[in-house]
Design a protein around this motif. Structure first.
Motif, PDB file in Angstrom:
ATOM      1  N   CYS A  36       7.047   7.578  -4.195  1.00  0.00           N
ATOM      2  CA  CYS A  36       7.984   8.710  -4.290  1.00  0.00           C
ATOM      3  C   CYS A  36       9.429   8.240  -4.342  1.00  0.00           C
ATOM      4  O   CYS A  36      10.331   8.864  -3.761  1.00  0.00           O
ATOM      5  N   ARG A  79       5.182   2.264 -11.819  1.00  0.00           N
ATOM      6  CA  ARG A  79       4.089   3.060 -11.264  1.00  0.00           C
ATOM      7  C   ARG A  79       4.100   3.001  -9.738  1.00  0.00           C
ATOM      8  O   ARG A  79       3.825   4.004  -9.067  1.00  0.00           O
ATOM      9  N   GLN A  96       0.834  -1.191   0.000  1.00  0.00           N
ATOM     10  CA  GLN A  96       0.000   0.000   0.000  1.00  0.00           C
ATOM     11  C   GLN A  96       0.871   1.245   0.000  1.00  0.00           C
ATOM     12  O   GLN A  96       1.721   1.436   0.869  1.00  0.00           O
ATOM     13  N   ALA A  97       0.644   2.105  -0.979  1.00  0.00           N
ATOM     14  CA  ALA A  97       1.402   3.345  -1.129  1.00  0.00           C
ATOM     15  C   ALA A  97       0.899   4.399  -0.138  1.00  0.00           C
ATOM     16  O   ALA A  97      -0.169   4.254   0.461  1.00  0.00           O
ATOM     17  N   PRO A  98       1.655   5.482   0.032  1.00  0.00           N
ATOM     18  CA  PRO A  98       1.218   6.547   0.950  1.00  0.00           C
ATOM     19  C   PRO A  98      -0.155   7.123   0.616  1.00  0.00           C
ATOM     20  O   PRO A  98      -0.853   7.609   1.519  1.00  0.00           O
ATOM     21  N   ASP A  99      -0.564   7.083  -0.657  1.00  0.00           N
ATOM     22  CA  ASP A  99      -1.884   7.603  -1.028  1.00  0.00           C
ATOM     23  C   ASP A  99      -2.989   6.570  -0.829  1.00  0.00           C
ATOM     24  O   ASP A  99      -4.125   6.766  -1.269  1.00  0.00           O
ATOM     25  N   LYS A 100      -2.649   5.432  -0.189  1.00  0.00           N
ATOM     26  CA  LYS A 100      -3.568   4.345   0.167  1.00  0.00           C
ATOM     27  C   LYS A 100      -3.884   3.395  -0.982  1.00  0.00           C
ATOM     28  O   LYS A 100      -4.607   2.412  -0.795  1.00  0.00           O
ATOM     29  N   SER A 101      -3.368   3.670  -2.178  1.00  0.00           N
ATOM     30  CA  SER A 101      -3.558   2.739  -3.290  1.00  0.00           C
ATOM     31  C   SER A 101      -2.630   1.541  -3.121  1.00  0.00           C
ATOM     32  O   SER A 101      -1.555   1.646  -2.515  1.00  0.00           O
ATOM     33  N   ASP A 103       6.740   5.342  -8.429  1.00  0.00           N
ATOM     34  CA  ASP A 103       6.270   6.729  -8.456  1.00  0.00           C
ATOM     35  C   ASP A 103       5.320   7.005  -7.290  1.00  0.00           C
ATOM     36  O   ASP A 103       5.400   8.054  -6.648  1.00  0.00           O
ATOM     37  N   ALA A 104       4.417   6.065  -7.028  1.00  0.00           N
ATOM     38  CA  ALA A 104       3.439   6.247  -5.947  1.00  0.00           C
ATOM     39  C   ALA A 104       4.116   6.304  -4.583  1.00  0.00           C
ATOM     40  O   ALA A 104       3.611   6.968  -3.665  1.00  0.00           O
TER      41      ALA A 104
END
Length: 275
Positions: free
Chosen positions: A145, A139, A121-126, A142-143
């Motif tokens: 960072c 990708r 899980q990325a910091p943006d919750k995706s 990138d998510a």
């Protein structure tokens, strides 16, 4: 070579259509004495598969058929091959209770099992399936960072998987602990994570778990090494961690593939999961 203990089947939505019996016949032909079917367990019901084609695991509705077919083959080939039926279970942080519910349900049917990290899980919750493709890995980077954060999240999650309490039937073998390096020839490893990896090995030892020594990475064009690589295998040996070989085969022709690269190591049978 004692056997191949990381094998997928036609029930895998991203594998070949080869029937389970074809894997059995291939194992017998190659002189193996043991074979573990470790199909990808269904993801938690409340979790959405982040893979672009939603094909990371087996269909939940096919679990019973998979187990039944495996048990039939166990009886048919009992004089030729020790066949184990089990699952490769995804550890997904935040979904421990649903994972335990699955294991509590099907654990009594399991002979063998692997616990692996594929989803982060990325910091943006995706969420991302980090071994899906080179493009998807990019990708994910990138998510997160950057690659450093992505790698750190992966090893943090592998450590959490070792420490997680997901019940009596938790798999005791930790799968391909360097899977994050599947695309390392396209995305160079950003830092030295030897401390994190050594800590994971020490936790595996402390908990009495086993290590999946997985030859699949040798044949990934952007990896070209075993999961884990030789230096980590050597560290595991020094710690006395049981090494259990697996091809991670998704086709019958992959049974035992690359096992000649493991000839220098003492390999072991997995402990039965439903003891």
């Amino acid at each position: 070579m004692p056997g191949d203990f990381h094998v997928h089947t036609q029930y895998c939505q991203h594998g070949a259509d080869d029937k389970m019996e074809a894997y059995v016949l291939q194992a017998i032909e190659k002189g193996l004495t043991h074979l573990s079917f470790t199909e990808h367990a269904p993801l938690p019901e409340s979790f959405t598969d982040p893979a672009p084609h939603r094909d990371s695991t087996m269909d939940r509705n096919m679990v019973e058929a998979y187990i039944m077919e495996g048990k039939t083959l166990q009886k048919m080939y009992k004089n030729d091959l020790q066949i184990n039926i089990g699952f490769e279970v995804d550890y997904i942080r935040g979904y421990e209770q649903e994972t335990q519910t699955f294991l509590d349900t099907y654990g009594p049917e399991m002979d063998d099992g692997i616990l692996s990290v594929h989803m982060l899980q990325a910091p943006d919750k995706s969420f991302f399936c980090i071994d899906y493709s080179e493009e998807e890995f990019g990708r994910a980077a990138d998510a997160f960072c950057g690659l450093t954060s992505l790698y750190k999240a992966y090893y943090d999650n592998v450590q959490a998987s070792v420490e997680a309490d997901i019940g009596h039937f938790k798999p005791k073998r930790i799968g391909h602990i360097t899977l994050i390096q599947k695309f390392q020839l396209a995305y160079q490893k950003p830092a030295d994570f030897s401390k994190e990896r050594q800590n994971i090995l020490e936790l595996i030892k402390k908990n009495g778990y086993e290590l999946d020594v997985n030859t699949a990475g040798l044949y990934k064009p952007l990896c070209k090494e075993i999961y884990p690589p030789v230096e980590l295998i050597e560290s595991a040996v020094q710690l006395g961690i049981p090494l259990v070989p697996g091809s991670d085969s998704h086709a019958a022709s992959g049974i035992g593939k690359g096992f000649k690269e493991l000839s220098a190591y003492t390999l072991q049978f997995p402990k039965r999961i439903n003891m």
